[in-house]
Motif scaffolding. Structure first.
Motif, PDB file in Angstrom:
ATOM      1  N   GLU A  32      26.978  17.601 -11.009  1.00 23.17           N
ATOM      2  CA  GLU A  32      25.841  17.748 -10.595  1.00 23.17           C
ATOM      3  C   GLU A  32      25.746  15.745 -10.279  1.00 23.17           C
ATOM      4  N   LEU A  33      25.536  15.772 -11.946  1.00 27.55           N
ATOM      5  CA  LEU A  33      25.923  14.273 -11.851  1.00 27.55           C
ATOM      6  C   LEU A  33      27.043  13.251 -11.218  1.00 27.55           C
ATOM      7  N   LEU A  34      27.850  13.632 -10.459  1.00 24.91           N
ATOM      8  CA  LEU A  34      28.813  13.452  -9.649  1.00 24.91           C
ATOM      9  C   LEU A  34      28.682  13.618  -7.991  1.00 24.91           C
ATOM     10  N   MET A  35      27.467  14.459  -7.881  1.00 21.43           N
ATOM     11  CA  MET A  35      27.235  14.578  -7.080  1.00 21.43           C
ATOM     12  C   MET A  35      25.793  13.478  -6.489  1.00 21.43           C
ATOM     13  N   VAL A  36      25.293  13.311  -7.461  1.00 22.76           N
ATOM     14  CA  VAL A  36      24.433  12.672  -7.450  1.00 22.76           C
ATOM     15  C   VAL A  36      24.848  11.356  -7.338  1.00 22.76           C
ATOM     16  N   HIS A  37      25.898  10.580  -7.477  1.00 22.48           N
ATOM     17  CA  HIS A  37      26.267   8.888  -7.393  1.00 22.48           C
ATOM     18  C   HIS A  37      27.240   9.167  -6.038  1.00 22.48           C
ATOM     19  N   ARG A  38      27.293  10.687  -5.566  1.00 21.99           N
ATOM     20  CA  ARG A  38      28.336  10.323  -3.776  1.00 21.99           C
ATOM     21  C   ARG A  38      26.765  10.526  -3.024  1.00 21.99           C
ATOM     22  N   LEU A  39      25.538  11.054  -3.465  1.00 21.20           N
ATOM     23  CA  LEU A  39      24.343  11.152  -2.693  1.00 21.20           C
ATOM     24  C   LEU A  39      23.490   9.591  -2.715  1.00 21.20           C
ATOM     25  N   THR A  40      24.242   8.745  -3.987  1.00 21.86           N
ATOM     26  CA  THR A  40      23.957   7.545  -3.741  1.00 21.86           C
ATOM     27  C   THR A  40      24.129   7.100  -3.241  1.00 21.86           C
ATOM     28  N   HIS A  41      26.101   7.561  -2.963  1.00 24.99           N
ATOM     29  CA  HIS A  41      26.254   6.205  -1.808  1.00 24.99           C
ATOM     30  C   HIS A  41      26.706   6.474  -0.505  1.00 24.99           C
ATOM     31  N   GLU A  42      26.257   7.771  -0.583  1.00 30.14           N
ATOM     32  CA  GLU A  42      25.580   8.039   1.238  1.00 30.14           C
ATOM     33  C   GLU A  42      24.494   6.963   1.757  1.00 30.14           C
ATOM     34  N   CYS A  43      23.626   7.048   1.127  1.00 29.66           N
ATOM     35  CA  CYS A  43      22.511   6.997   1.621  1.00 29.66           C
ATOM     36  C   CYS A  43      22.585   5.411   1.129  1.00 29.66           C
ATOM     37  N   TYR A  44      23.054   4.886   0.403  1.00 33.86           N
ATOM     38  CA  TYR A  44      23.205   2.729   0.260  1.00 33.86           C
ATOM     39  C   TYR A  44      24.308   2.770   1.529  1.00 33.86           C
ATOM     40  N   VAL A  45      25.164   3.309   1.645  1.00 33.46           N
ATOM     41  CA  VAL A  45      25.714   3.162   2.638  1.00 33.46           C
ATOM     42  C   VAL A  45      24.847   3.092   3.927  1.00 33.46           C
ATOM     43  N   THR A  46      24.254   4.136   4.301  1.00 38.28           N
ATOM     44  CA  THR A  46      24.002   4.130   5.904  1.00 38.28           C
ATOM     45  C   THR A  46      22.851   3.758   5.694  1.00 38.28           C
ATOM     46  N   GLU A  47      21.291   3.252   5.000  1.00 40.08           N
ATOM     47  CA  GLU A  47      20.317   2.150   5.061  1.00 40.08           C
ATOM     48  C   GLU A  47      21.095   0.746   4.844  1.00 40.08           C
ATOM     49  N   GLY A  48      22.739   0.868   5.042  1.00 35.10           N
ATOM     50  CA  GLY A  48      23.220  -0.766   4.723  1.00 35.10           C
ATOM     51  C   GLY A  48      22.756  -1.796   4.241  1.00 35.10           C
ATOM     52  N   TYR A  49      22.839  -0.882   2.644  1.00 38.14           N
ATOM     53  CA  TYR A  49      22.398  -1.776   1.353  1.00 38.14           C
ATOM     54  C   TYR A  49      23.792  -2.625   0.845  1.00 38.14           C
ATOM     55  N   THR A  50      24.750  -1.558   1.282  1.00 36.14           N
ATOM     56  CA  THR A  50      25.746  -1.945   0.004  1.00 36.14           C
ATOM     57  C   THR A  50      27.471  -1.401   1.625  1.00 36.14           C
ATOM     58  N   THR A  51      28.806  -1.676   1.138  1.00 40.70           N
ATOM     59  CA  THR A  51      29.564  -1.336   2.035  1.00 40.70           C
ATOM     60  C   THR A  51      30.497  -0.391   1.221  1.00 40.70           C
ATOM     61  N   PRO A  52      31.124   0.730   1.879  1.00 39.22           N
ATOM     62  CA  PRO A  52      31.326   2.547   1.853  1.00 39.22           C
ATOM     63  C   PRO A  52      32.438   1.844   0.419  1.00 39.22           C
ATOM     64  N   GLN A  53      32.935   2.239  -0.552  1.00 40.93           N
ATOM     65  CA  GLN A  53      33.358   2.466  -2.013  1.00 40.93           C
ATOM     66  C   GLN A  53      34.652   3.346  -1.443  1.00 40.93           C
ATOM     67  N   PRO A  54      35.820   2.637  -2.247  1.00 39.80           N
ATOM     68  CA  PRO A  54      37.310   3.538  -1.520  1.00 39.80           C
ATOM     69  C   PRO A  54      37.128   5.279  -3.192  1.00 39.80           C
ATOM     70  N   ASN A  55      36.003   5.261  -3.954  1.00 44.61           N
ATOM     71  CA  ASN A  55      35.978   6.394  -4.343  1.00 44.61           C
ATOM     72  C   ASN A  55      34.107   7.514  -3.975  1.00 44.61           C
ATOM     73  N   GLY A  56      34.035   6.296  -2.716  1.00 45.47           N
ATOM     74  CA  GLY A  56      33.004   6.879  -2.339  1.00 45.47           C
ATOM     75  C   GLY A  56      31.546   7.984  -2.913  1.00 45.47           C
ATOM     76  N   ARG A  57      31.146   6.470  -4.082  1.00 45.06           N
ATOM     77  CA  ARG A  57      30.242   6.691  -5.539  1.00 45.06           C
ATOM     78  C   ARG A  57      30.027   5.650  -5.966  1.00 45.06           C
ATOM     79  N   ILE A  58      28.638   5.867  -6.477  1.00 47.64           N
ATOM     80  CA  ILE A  58      27.980   4.706  -6.558  1.00 47.64           C
ATOM     81  C   ILE A  58      27.007   5.007  -8.113  1.00 47.64           C
ATOM     82  N   ASP A  59      27.602   4.473  -9.412  1.00 44.88           N
ATOM     83  CA  ASP A  59      26.979   4.785 -10.452  1.00 44.88           C
ATOM     84  C   ASP A  59      25.604   3.178 -10.754  1.00 44.88           C
TER      85      ASP A  59
END
Length: 230
Positions: A32-59
């Motif tokens: 579930e924590l991995l899912m949270v990291h993936r959701l963070t990546h999805e949200c941050y990329v959508t908002e334009g806060y960061t660029t897509p990461q190769p692993n699709g997650r942001i810790d």
């Protein structure tokens, strides 16, 4: 991070939500924590806060998720994690927000305040019409967790365009701003603060009422013995 044993989940019923009620509870395991990291990546990329990461997650703040003084709360709809919010009580490693506002956080510590951080507020784009009630439910859990463990000053970092909402709903006031913050290289951030004594009365009542929120103190020892790491 706390496991979900003996926690009382909260069902958030939102009119018009076809998939049913949203379940609010602590994250249960490393998957579930991995899912949270993936959701963070999805949200941050959508908002334009960061660029897509190769692993699709942001810790966002590595190491803080598994600390005893951190709680990661999730919102689940139809078996999927659709939102998350985290809270960390000040400890030997400080709080995540020290990474961006070290001087400001240090000044509050030195003034005698027990500080805590509310961080990583993320929700799926598909639930945009329900963002506010879900985020407020998650934030309430974080406030309760922190303040029942002695926190009397809660801090968070938000995009400046959201600061007015937190002021109106939680009486959170701006402390400092930054052109960019951890994990948000393309967006500014504002550090917000609220002291327990300045919370709106309705929020203080929710935190103080044991009939509404479970007692954290009785479970702290057990939770610290039942930690896991991903």
């Amino acid at each position: 991070m706390q496991d979900s044993e003996n926690l009382r989940p909260i069902n958030l019923n939102l009119p018009g939500l076809a998939a049913g009620s949203v379940l609010i509870r602590s994250v249960a395991n490393s998957n579930e924590l991995l899912m949270v990291h993936r959701l963070t990546h999805e949200c941050y990329v959508t908002e334009g806060y960061t660029t897509p990461q190769p692993n699709g997650r942001i810790d966002l703040y590595p190491g803080f998720d598994i600390l005893d003084q951190t709680r990661v709360t999730v919102a689940i709809l139809g078996g999927e994690i659709v939102a998350s919010h985290s809270a960390t009580i000040d400890g030997p490693l400080g709080i995540p927000l020290d990474k961006d506002f070290k001087a400001e956080c240090g000044a509050m510590r030195n003034s005698g305040r027990k500080i805590g951080a509310a961080w990583r507020i993320v929700t799926k784009e598909s639930l945009r019409n329900y963002t506010r009630p879900i985020v407020m439910a998650l934030f309430r859990e974080s406030l309760t967790f922190g303040m029942r463990h002695g926190v009397n000053t809660f801090l968070t970092i938000v995009n400046p365009r959201h600061a007015l909402v937190y002021d109106r709903l939680l009486n959170m006031k701006s402390v400092a701003t930054s052109d960019s913050t951890k994990g948000m290289s393309s967006a500014p951030g504002v550090l917000l603060r609220v002291d327990y004594e300045n919370l709106p009365e309705s929020w203080r009542n929710l935190i103080d009422d044991p009939r509404i929120h479970r007692s954290e103190e009785r479970r702290v020892g057990k939770e610290c013995r039942s930690r896991w790491s991903p």
